[in-house]
Design a protein around this motif. Structure first.
Motif, short mmCIF file in Angstrom:
data_model
loop_
_atom_site.label_atom_id
_atom_site.label_comp_id
_atom_site.label_asym_id
_atom_site.label_seq_id
_atom_site.Cartn_x
_atom_site.Cartn_y
_atom_site.Cartn_z
N LEU A 83 -29.78 -7.16 -40.98
CA LEU A 83 -29.96 -6.24 -42.10
C LEU A 83 -28.73 -6.20 -43.00
CD1 LEU A 83 -31.71 -3.24 -40.29
CD2 LEU A 83 -32.76 -5.18 -41.47
N LEU A 84 -27.68 -6.90 -42.63
CA LEU A 84 -26.49 -7.00 -43.46
C LEU A 84 -26.62 -8.10 -44.50
CD1 LEU A 84 -23.79 -6.56 -40.66
CD2 LEU A 84 -24.94 -4.80 -42.02
N THR A 85 -27.83 -8.61 -44.65
CA THR A 85 -28.13 -9.59 -45.69
C THR A 85 -29.26 -9.05 -46.57
OG1 THR A 85 -29.85 -10.76 -44.41
CG2 THR A 85 -27.56 -11.46 -44.08
N GLU A 86 -29.27 -9.47 -47.80
CA GLU A 86 -30.33 -9.03 -48.72
C GLU A 86 -31.70 -9.44 -48.21
OE1 GLU A 86 -31.42 -9.35 -53.51
OE2 GLU A 86 -29.59 -10.24 -52.70
N ARG A 87 -31.80 -10.66 -47.67
CA ARG A 87 -33.08 -11.13 -47.13
C ARG A 87 -33.54 -10.26 -45.97
NH1 ARG A 87 -33.90 -13.03 -42.70
NH2 ARG A 87 -31.68 -13.47 -42.36
N GLY A 88 -32.62 -9.99 -45.03
CA GLY A 88 -32.99 -9.23 -43.85
C GLY A 88 -33.42 -7.81 -44.19
N MET A 89 -32.71 -7.16 -45.11
CA MET A 89 -33.08 -5.80 -45.47
C MET A 89 -34.39 -5.79 -46.25
SD MET A 89 -31.99 -2.71 -44.87
CE MET A 89 -30.21 -2.58 -44.70
N ALA A 90 -34.62 -6.80 -47.08
CA ALA A 90 -35.89 -6.87 -47.82
C ALA A 90 -37.06 -7.04 -46.86
CB ALA A 90 -35.85 -8.01 -48.83
N GLU A 91 -36.89 -7.86 -45.82
CA GLU A 91 -37.93 -8.04 -44.82
C GLU A 91 -38.21 -6.75 -44.07
OE1 GLU A 91 -36.88 -11.24 -42.26
OE2 GLU A 91 -37.24 -12.80 -43.78
N ARG A 92 -37.14 -6.00 -43.77
CA ARG A 92 -37.32 -4.71 -43.09
C ARG A 92 -38.07 -3.73 -43.97
NH1 ARG A 92 -38.54 -1.94 -38.74
NH2 ARG A 92 -37.09 -0.23 -38.21
N GLU A 93 -37.76 -3.69 -45.27
CA GLU A 93 -38.48 -2.81 -46.19
C GLU A 93 -39.96 -3.17 -46.24
OE1 GLU A 93 -38.69 -1.57 -50.92
OE2 GLU A 93 -36.98 -2.76 -50.19
N ARG A 94 -40.27 -4.47 -46.32
CA ARG A 94 -41.68 -4.90 -46.34
C ARG A 94 -42.38 -4.51 -45.04
NH1 ARG A 94 -39.44 -9.42 -49.09
NH2 ARG A 94 -39.25 -10.60 -47.14
N GLU A 95 -41.69 -4.67 -43.93
CA GLU A 95 -42.27 -4.32 -42.63
C GLU A 95 -42.62 -2.83 -42.57
OE1 GLU A 95 -40.76 -4.02 -37.96
OE2 GLU A 95 -39.56 -5.09 -39.44
N LEU A 96 -41.72 -2.00 -43.07
CA LEU A 96 -41.96 -0.56 -43.03
C LEU A 96 -43.06 -0.15 -44.00
CD1 LEU A 96 -38.22 0.55 -42.81
CD2 LEU A 96 -39.97 0.87 -41.04
N ARG A 97 -43.14 -0.79 -45.16
CA ARG A 97 -44.22 -0.47 -46.09
C ARG A 97 -45.57 -0.90 -45.52
NH1 ARG A 97 -42.04 1.76 -50.34
NH2 ARG A 97 -40.00 1.09 -51.12
#
Length: 241
Positions: free
Chosen positions: A97-111
């Motif tokens: 999550l310390l990368t833009e890609r990783g945090m974006a994937e986490r946001e999509r997962e939560l949505r």
């Protein structure tokens, strides 16, 4: 939410274990405000800036990830290791999550979870991930990191330089020492082992749920901190040799 480079009382809900950052069942999170205070106290004893950070008893990586998100601009890289393979796998996902890609994937997962389970709380967590991504981007963007499985009593140091070790050691019924446990005091053995693979000027900051974290006889602390039911000690690696 506005993060501030300080120890004042601000809302750190977005950094709570199990909210955006993933949690390990049975492993507690670490208070973000205290983590930030200890990090800043440790920096005061270092000439390096930015610094390399390592948590050798990382569990699910919550402490390392929180520090990296709060203080991205003071970090060159962050490392995390633990003897428990299951925890290391969670830690790897948290530090991703310390990368833009990783945090974006986490946001999509939560949505996606908000839609699948019809739970508004997932949307709130997705918004938190978006805020954290914006904060990380504003402080320097993606942070180099590594996660591996290793016994802290026989430490395998990261390839990149470590200036600061900050770790919360096992205590009580919530977490337990594992690996090649030495005879005698585990904290003393941990400090001795880590000091042997660090630069002499590196700072080790160790916390525990205890009244006091003792050092080996004859070793002087740089600082001691006590907050609530947690105690911490800061010590120079070279002083442990």
């Amino acid at each position: 939410m506005a993060y501030r480079y300080a120890t004042e009382r601000v809302d750190h809900t977005d950094l709570a274990s199990g909210y955006v950052l993933r949690s390990v069942p049975g492993q507690p999170g670490f208070p973000a405000r205290l983590a930030s205070e200890l990090f800043q106290r440790s920096l005061a004893h270092l000439d390096a800036d930015p610094v390399g950070l390592w948590d050798p008893c990382c569990g699910g990586g919550h402490l390392a990830a929180v520090l990296a998100l709060l203080h991205r601009d003071r970090l060159a890289h962050v490392h995390a290791s633990d003897v428990d393979g299951d925890s290391v796998r969670i830690a790897a996902r948290n530090l991703d999550l310390l990368t833009e890609r990783g945090m974006a994937e986490r946001e999509r997962e939560l949505r996606a979870g908000a839609v699948e389970f019809a739970k508004p709380a997932f949307s709130d967590r997705a918004e938190a991930a978006r805020r954290l991504a914006e904060w990380l981007r504003s402080r320097g963007g993606d942070l180099r990191h590594s996660v591996w499985e290793a016994d802290a009593f026989a430490p395998v140091p990261p390839e990149r330089r470590v200036d600061l070790v900050l770790t919360d050691v096992p205590y009580g019924n919530l977490a337990h020492w594992a690996g090649a446990r030495p005879a005698g005091d585990e904290v003393h053995a941990l400090l001795r082992a880590l000091s042997g693979v660090l630069p002499a000027e590196a700072v080790l900051t160790v916390t525990a749920r205890a009244r006091r974290v003792d050092l080996p006889r004859g070793v002087r602390a740089l600082e001691r901190v006590r907050v609530g039911n947690r105690a911490a000690v800061l010590v120079r690696a070279g002083d442990l040799r």
